[in-house]
Scaffold this motif. Structure first.
Motif, PDB file in Angstrom:
ATOM      1  N   ILE A   1       0.703  -1.176  -0.140  1.00 16.07           N
ATOM      2  CA  ILE A   1      -0.209   0.611   0.154  1.00 16.07           C
ATOM      3  C   ILE A   1       0.984   0.756   0.289  1.00 16.07           C
ATOM      4  O   ILE A   1       2.282   1.059   1.076  1.00 16.07           O
ATOM      5  CB  ILE A   1      -0.994  -0.018   1.255  1.00 16.07           C
ATOM      6  N   THR A   2       0.759   2.344  -0.736  1.00 14.57           N
ATOM      7  CA  THR A   2       1.291   4.060  -0.813  1.00 14.57           C
ATOM      8  C   THR A   2       0.450   4.699  -0.164  1.00 14.57           C
ATOM      9  O   THR A   2       0.264   5.333  -0.071  1.00 14.57           O
ATOM     10  CB  THR A   2       1.819   3.832  -2.127  1.00 14.57           C
ATOM     11  N   GLY A   3      -1.209   4.391  -0.800  1.00 17.66           N
ATOM     12  CA  GLY A   3      -2.068   6.033  -0.373  1.00 17.66           C
ATOM     13  C   GLY A   3      -2.728   5.092   1.375  1.00 17.66           C
ATOM     14  O   GLY A   3      -3.985   5.015   1.087  1.00 17.66           O
ATOM     15  N   THR A   4      -1.835   4.532   2.196  1.00 16.91           N
ATOM     16  CA  THR A   4      -2.648   4.615   2.958  1.00 16.91           C
ATOM     17  C   THR A   4      -3.595   5.054   4.027  1.00 16.91           C
ATOM     18  O   THR A   4      -3.568   6.840   3.645  1.00 16.91           O
ATOM     19  CB  THR A   4      -1.662   4.036   3.853  1.00 16.91           C
ATOM     20  N   ASN A   5      -4.459   4.558   4.583  1.00 19.04           N
ATOM     21  CA  ASN A   5      -5.295   5.635   5.622  1.00 19.04           C
ATOM     22  C   ASN A   5      -5.899   5.694   7.154  1.00 19.04           C
ATOM     23  O   ASN A   5      -5.837   6.093   7.643  1.00 19.04           O
ATOM     24  CB  ASN A   5      -6.996   5.284   4.592  1.00 19.04           C
ATOM     25  N   GLU A   6      -4.013   4.720   7.124  1.00 21.08           N
ATOM     26  CA  GLU A   6      -3.683   4.560   8.705  1.00 21.08           C
ATOM     27  C   GLU A   6      -4.357   3.807   9.243  1.00 21.08           C
ATOM     28  O   GLU A   6      -4.391   3.714  10.654  1.00 21.08           O
ATOM     29  CB  GLU A   6      -3.291   6.334   9.324  1.00 21.08           C
ATOM     30  N   GLN A   7      -4.907   3.043   8.660  1.00 16.06           N
ATOM     31  CA  GLN A   7      -6.427   1.935   9.637  1.00 16.06           C
ATOM     32  C   GLN A   7      -5.608   0.458   9.257  1.00 16.06           C
ATOM     33  O   GLN A   7      -4.796   0.587   8.597  1.00 16.06           O
ATOM     34  CB  GLN A   7      -7.821   2.397   9.310  1.00 16.06           C
ATOM     35  N   ILE A   8      -5.678  -0.371  10.929  1.00 13.35           N
ATOM     36  CA  ILE A   8      -4.775  -1.752  10.514  1.00 13.35           C
ATOM     37  C   ILE A   8      -5.954  -1.992  11.026  1.00 13.35           C
ATOM     38  O   ILE A   8      -7.091  -2.291  11.689  1.00 13.35           O
ATOM     39  CB  ILE A   8      -3.380  -1.105  11.322  1.00 13.35           C
ATOM     40  N   PRO A   9      -5.571  -3.593  10.206  1.00  6.26           N
ATOM     41  CA  PRO A   9      -6.826  -4.253  10.429  1.00  6.26           C
ATOM     42  C   PRO A   9      -6.698  -5.764  12.183  1.00  6.26           C
ATOM     43  O   PRO A   9      -5.764  -5.781  12.753  1.00  6.26           O
ATOM     44  CB  PRO A   9      -6.710  -6.026   9.015  1.00  6.26           C
ATOM     45  N   VAL A  10      -8.311  -5.413  12.202  1.00 11.92           N
ATOM     46  CA  VAL A  10      -8.647  -5.959  13.760  1.00 11.92           C
ATOM     47  C   VAL A  10      -9.286  -7.073  13.318  1.00 11.92           C
ATOM     48  O   VAL A  10     -10.734  -6.770  12.645  1.00 11.92           O
ATOM     49  CB  VAL A  10      -9.215  -4.840  14.775  1.00 11.92           C
ATOM     50  N   PRO A  11      -9.418  -8.606  14.103  1.00 16.77           N
ATOM     51  CA  PRO A  11     -10.226  -9.247  13.962  1.00 16.77           C
ATOM     52  C   PRO A  11     -11.867  -8.290  14.047  1.00 16.77           C
ATOM     53  O   PRO A  11     -12.349  -7.579  15.316  1.00 16.77           O
ATOM     54  CB  PRO A  11      -9.954 -10.206  15.020  1.00 16.77           C
ATOM     55  N   ALA A  12     -12.921  -9.063  12.926  1.00 18.24           N
ATOM     56  CA  ALA A  12     -14.141  -8.320  13.653  1.00 18.24           C
ATOM     57  C   ALA A  12     -14.781  -9.803  14.019  1.00 18.24           C
ATOM     58  O   ALA A  12     -16.367 -10.543  13.461  1.00 18.24           O
ATOM     59  CB  ALA A  12     -14.849  -7.988  12.812  1.00 18.24           C
ATOM     60  N   LEU A  13     -15.144 -10.532  15.135  1.00 19.50           N
ATOM     61  CA  LEU A  13     -15.801 -12.261  16.250  1.00 19.50           C
ATOM     62  C   LEU A  13     -17.210 -11.685  15.108  1.00 19.50           C
ATOM     63  O   LEU A  13     -18.091 -11.009  15.428  1.00 19.50           O
ATOM     64  CB  LEU A  13     -15.155 -11.685  17.488  1.00 19.50           C
ATOM     65  N   ASN A  14     -17.377 -13.401  14.751  1.00 17.46           N
ATOM     66  CA  ASN A  14     -18.929 -13.219  14.245  1.00 17.46           C
ATOM     67  C   ASN A  14     -19.276 -12.637  13.819  1.00 17.46           C
ATOM     68  O   ASN A  14     -20.355 -12.326  13.382  1.00 17.46           O
ATOM     69  CB  ASN A  14     -19.591 -13.103  15.765  1.00 17.46           C
ATOM     70  N   TYR A  15     -18.533 -12.359  12.933  1.00 18.56           N
ATOM     71  CA  TYR A  15     -19.201 -11.138  11.334  1.00 18.56           C
ATOM     72  C   TYR A  15     -20.251 -12.511  10.876  1.00 18.56           C
ATOM     73  O   TYR A  15     -19.261 -13.552  10.046  1.00 18.56           O
ATOM     74  CB  TYR A  15     -18.068 -10.877  10.481  1.00 18.56           C
ATOM     75  N   ALA A  16     -20.979 -12.151  10.396  1.00 21.38           N
ATOM     76  CA  ALA A  16     -22.491 -13.251   9.477  1.00 21.38           C
ATOM     77  C   ALA A  16     -22.394 -12.730   8.650  1.00 21.38           C
ATOM     78  O   ALA A  16     -23.674 -11.669   8.185  1.00 21.38           O
ATOM     79  CB  ALA A  16     -23.115 -14.210  10.841  1.00 21.38           C
ATOM     80  N   ALA A  17     -22.310 -12.978   7.066  1.00 17.94           N
ATOM     81  CA  ALA A  17     -22.507 -12.948   6.220  1.00 17.94           C
ATOM     82  C   ALA A  17     -23.848 -14.259   5.819  1.00 17.94           C
ATOM     83  O   ALA A  17     -23.709 -14.508   5.341  1.00 17.94           O
ATOM     84  CB  ALA A  17     -21.349 -12.455   5.320  1.00 17.94           C
ATOM     85  N   PRO A  18     -24.918 -12.712   5.444  1.00 21.22           N
ATOM     86  CA  PRO A  18     -26.378 -13.443   4.841  1.00 21.22           C
ATOM     87  C   PRO A  18     -26.493 -13.560   2.809  1.00 21.22           C
ATOM     88  O   PRO A  18     -26.304 -12.515   2.572  1.00 21.22           O
ATOM     89  CB  PRO A  18     -27.421 -12.804   5.202  1.00 21.22           C
ATOM     90  N   ILE A  19     -26.046 -14.781   2.803  1.00 16.88           N
ATOM     91  CA  ILE A  19     -26.835 -15.565   1.452  1.00 16.88           C
ATOM     92  C   ILE A  19     -27.641 -16.147   1.350  1.00 16.88           C
ATOM     93  O   ILE A  19     -27.732 -16.449   1.627  1.00 16.88           O
ATOM     94  CB  ILE A  19     -25.197 -16.624   1.206  1.00 16.88           C
ATOM     95  N   LYS A  20     -28.660 -14.888   0.149  1.00 11.76           N
ATOM     96  CA  LYS A  20     -29.749 -15.965   0.450  1.00 11.76           C
ATOM     97  C   LYS A  20     -29.763 -16.838  -0.368  1.00 11.76           C
ATOM     98  O   LYS A  20     -29.208 -17.553  -1.332  1.00 11.76           O
ATOM     99  CB  LYS A  20     -30.225 -14.152  -1.049  1.00 11.76           C
TER     100      LYS A  20
END
Length: 450
Positions: free
Chosen positions: A201-220
């Motif tokens: 990355i060169t155009g960073t927004n200065e955010q860093i990934p942090v786990p997001a537990l129990n992210y439940a993606a609903p697929i029809k």
């Protein structure tokens, strides 16, 4: 639920896969906290556990359905720190026991990711004042179509749930779980991929990934084409490794008929070598082809499904499933085309829009998950970040053996960084230290939680 009664199907993989409500009374006066265990003993004597919840405050006497209280231990199904629904593969009644322990002291379980059934029972052996159990039974009708595909005419027919589950299983990512109800398959993960991330990355927004537990993606399970495409200022789907998929833009809802290079995350240098980055919620997601994920898949091929749109249509790679090259102009505005098996399919592409740009199928946007910013940021240290003008140099993201994550980069001759490690104060919390361009180069610290 009553002792000796039934476990309602809504708390199993045939229903909503959410934790059931429990309540209690009559704890000893010396109780400082509670621990809760839900387990099952298989006919071969092996123990399985679905719910470990400890450090529940003494003043609590009920947990609502789906509510998160205390600290979650692991489960034996996927090893994650979450409630996982029973999903028996064999016939007949299965008994599940809820046991509540009133404790005189806090259980020393160490790292919650290692808090399994045996660890819990050993830790509370000498501090248990009293316990109470409730046993319920559940019988899966394996000849019925419960928990599988809802067809376009509203009837339930087998297939879609299994196909979505199979696509995740074939991907080889064991930390992703699929459960289904009558309308949706839920791909559940912590959104944090196993592959290299943030580098390049060169155009960073200065955010860093942090786990997001129990992210439940609903697929029809029963996709139907809509009258017009839907664009979303959030994820439009999910990859088979549980990482959300966004359109190419970082600017919210798109004018899908007019490509805008000024909002193209790839052109702006905001994406890593794997097609993703961390967003405003310090959450990792893809804006382009998840090439590192694809490379890690054991049986990758042109007919491999690499993700799903929230409208229920599958996502493939740059070629047609039969291996043929996709001709110029074959993909529509959402980056997809008709499919003989599913009715429609999406593709990744080298040219914009790179991945799913919009959804062609009907979708209920009100139920789609979003990763919120970290809690506890009272000073705005993580909230007031913007990409440094002109970009940065030498960005590097490193995962330490102690569980720390560090992203460092240079800007106009100065070094800046964001680093965090799991906090010992509470589960799903992280101790941060940062020196960012956005905040004037001050060294800031704080503990933030999911």
């Amino acid at each position: 639920m009553t002792d000796g009664g039934d476990l309602p199907g809504t708390y199993t993989c045939d229903g909503n896969s959410i934790s059931p409500p429990v309540s209690w009374q009559g704890a000893p006066a010396q109780t400082t906290n509670f621990a809760l265990l839900m387990d099952h003993q298989a006919p071969d004597g092996e123990n399985h556990w679905y719910w470990i919840d400890y450090d529940i405050p003494a003043g609590i006497n009920a947990i609502a359905s789906g509510e998160l209280l205390g600290t979650l231990g692991t489960n034996s199904v996927n090893g994650l720190n979450e409630y996982t629904p029973p999903c028996s593969q064999g016939p007949g009644d299965k008994a599940y026991t809820f046991t509540l322990y009133a404790l005189s002291d806090h259980a020393n379980l160490g790292d919650p990711t290692a808090a399994d059934r045996d660890t819990l029972l050993t830790a509370i052996e000498d501090i248990t004042l009293a316990s109470a159990s409730l046993t319920v039974s559940y019988t899966r009708d394996l000849d019925s179509n419960s928990g599988t595909e809802s067809s376009t005419n509203g009837n339930i027919s087998p297939g879609a749930c299994q196909r979505i589950s199979d696509s995740v299983t074939a991907s080889g990512f064991s930390d992703v779980v699929v459960s289904c109800d009558e309308n949706y398959a839920y791909i559940t993960s912590d959104t944090y991929p196993d592959h290299d991330l943030m580098n390049g990355i060169t155009g960073t927004n200065e955010q860093i990934p942090v786990p997001a537990l129990n992210y439940a993606a609903p697929i029809k399970l029963a996709p139907q084409l809509a009258n017009s495409p839907t664009t979303i200022d959030a994820a439009v789907g999910v990859a088979v490794n549980g990482v959300p998929i966004y359109d190419y833009s970082a600017q919210g809802e798109l004018d899908i008929y007019n490509y805008d290079p000024n909002s193209d995350t790839l052109v702006l240098g905001q994406l890593d070598n794997c097609g993703g980055h961390a967003g405003r919620g310090d959450d990792y997601h893809y804006h382009a082809s998840p090439n590192c994920m694809i490379e890690a898949m054991p049986d990758k091929a042109d007919d491999t499904i690499i993700g799903w749109g929230y409208d229920g249509y599958p996502l493939y790679g740059n070629n047609n499933p039969d291996g043929s090259v996709i001709q110029n102009g074959a993909l529509d505005v959402c980056n997809g085309q008709p499919d003989t098996s599913y009715g429609y399919r999406y593709h990744t592409s080298e040219a914009p829009p790179y991945i799913i740009q919009c959804l062609v199928g009907e979708v209920d946007t009100s139920i789609l998950p979003r990763v919120s910013p970290l809690n506890g940021d009272n000073t705005g240290a993580r909230a007031n970040l913007t990409p440094p003008q002109g970009g940065v140099d030498n960005l590097s993201h490193v995962i330490g053996q102690d569980g720390s994550r560090t992203m460092s980069y240079d800007y106009r001759g100065q070094n800046y960084y964001v680093t965090y490690r799991p906090s010992t104060s509470s589960a799903n919390c992280y101790d941060f230290e940062q020196k960012t361009v956005s905040n004037g180069g001050e060294i800031e610290t704080g503990t933030y939680c999911r």
